[in-house]
Design a protein around this motif. Sequence first.
Motif, PDB file in Angstrom:
ATOM      1  N   LEU A 180      -4.553  -7.318   8.009  1.00 44.24           N
ATOM      2  CA  LEU A 180      -3.593  -7.104   9.079  1.00 44.24           C
ATOM      3  C   LEU A 180      -2.503  -6.142   8.625  1.00 44.24           C
ATOM      4  N   GLN A 181      -2.169  -5.206   9.480  1.00 47.60           N
ATOM      5  CA  GLN A 181      -1.096  -4.259   9.165  1.00 47.60           C
ATOM      6  C   GLN A 181       0.254  -4.938   9.320  1.00 47.60           C
ATOM      7  N   MET A 182       1.151  -4.687   8.350  1.00 45.36           N
ATOM      8  CA  MET A 182       2.520  -5.197   8.424  1.00 45.36           C
ATOM      9  C   MET A 182       3.456  -4.058   8.028  1.00 45.36           C
ATOM     10  N   PHE A 183       4.302  -3.624   8.955  1.00 45.88           N
ATOM     11  CA  PHE A 183       5.273  -2.580   8.642  1.00 45.88           C
ATOM     12  C   PHE A 183       6.463  -3.223   7.936  1.00 45.88           C
TER      13      PHE A 183
ATOM     14  N   VAL B  12      -5.185 -11.132   4.812  1.00 42.78           N
ATOM     15  CA  VAL B  12      -4.178 -10.506   3.957  1.00 42.78           C
ATOM     16  C   VAL B  12      -3.353  -9.568   4.829  1.00 42.78           C
ATOM     17  N   GLU B  13      -2.106  -9.380   4.450  1.00 40.32           N
ATOM     18  CA  GLU B  13      -1.233  -8.450   5.158  1.00 40.32           C
ATOM     19  C   GLU B  13      -1.113  -7.179   4.321  1.00 40.32           C
ATOM     20  N   ILE B  14      -1.510  -6.063   4.898  1.00 35.24           N
ATOM     21  CA  ILE B  14      -1.392  -4.770   4.234  1.00 35.24           C
ATOM     22  C   ILE B  14      -0.013  -4.218   4.605  1.00 35.24           C
TER      23      ILE B  14
ATOM     24  N   ASP C  66       0.447   6.043   5.828  1.00 34.01           N
ATOM     25  CA  ASP C  66      -0.252   5.226   4.830  1.00 34.01           C
ATOM     26  C   ASP C  66      -1.339   4.381   5.490  1.00 34.01           C
ATOM     27  N   TRP C  67      -0.999   3.741   6.609  1.00 33.68           N
ATOM     28  CA  TRP C  67      -1.983   2.910   7.314  1.00 33.68           C
ATOM     29  C   TRP C  67      -3.134   3.764   7.840  1.00 33.68           C
ATOM     30  N   ASP C  68      -2.822   4.907   8.424  1.00 27.98           N
ATOM     31  CA  ASP C  68      -3.869   5.784   8.953  1.00 27.98           C
ATOM     32  C   ASP C  68      -4.814   6.249   7.851  1.00 27.98           C
TER      33      ASP C  68
ATOM     34  N   LEU D 278       0.835  -1.200   0.000  1.00 23.94           N
ATOM     35  CA  LEU D 278       0.000   0.000   0.000  1.00 23.94           C
ATOM     36  C   LEU D 278       0.869   1.249   0.000  1.00 23.94           C
ATOM     37  N   ASP D 279       0.477   2.226  -0.803  1.00 18.16           N
ATOM     38  CA  ASP D 279       1.098   3.541  -0.732  1.00 18.16           C
ATOM     39  C   ASP D 279       0.016   4.584  -0.959  1.00 18.16           C
ATOM     40  N   THR D 280       0.216   5.746  -0.347  1.00 19.73           N
ATOM     41  CA  THR D 280      -0.734   6.838  -0.517  1.00 19.73           C
ATOM     42  C   THR D 280       0.011   8.122  -0.839  1.00 19.73           C
ATOM     43  N   GLU D 281      -0.694   9.036  -1.429  1.00 21.11           N
ATOM     44  CA  GLU D 281      -0.227  10.412  -1.569  1.00 21.11           C
ATOM     45  C   GLU D 281      -1.237  11.255  -0.821  1.00 21.11           C
TER      46      GLU D 281
END
Length: 157
Positions: free
Chosen positions: A112-115, A86-88, A95-97, A7-10
């Motif tokens: 699930l969040q994965m850093f 799934v692992e995000i 990005d997670w927020d 995942l990526d965001t702008e």
Amino acid sequence: MTQKIFLDTEFTDFTRPQLISIGMVADSGEEFYAEIPFQVAECSDFVRETIIPLLGHFPESICSKDELYGRLRKWLELVKAQRDHVEICVDSQIDWDLFINACEYQVPKWCLQMFVGNEINELLRCNYYRENELPEHHALYDAQANKYAFQENLRPD
């Protein structure tokens, strides 16, 4: 087998980040990209100069904030298929927020969040942009680059 989704965001700025675009790339190859309306006045100079010129090249990806969660949820369910979860994969808490916000604070329990910030090989990431002639700071391209450069259990010396 676990499905990883990169995942990526702008977003508008680091002080009060508001989502501009979201890109997601699954291990299995599926991709999701969306752009939503935002206030240019709330954007940092960097966003105005670097990110805004990269927007609008995928007209089918433009949607309202209200439409975003429906599109996102449908895509996530397709990618999940028969898996338990799934692992995000994110390299930034922002990005997670913003993902949580895009999901209207209803993130499916099976996401699930994965850093992975420490498991992205920066040389591979840079090579990805150069070899594919893609700009950085576009949510979909950045998610693709992170997937490409991800090396599980990579640890700095």
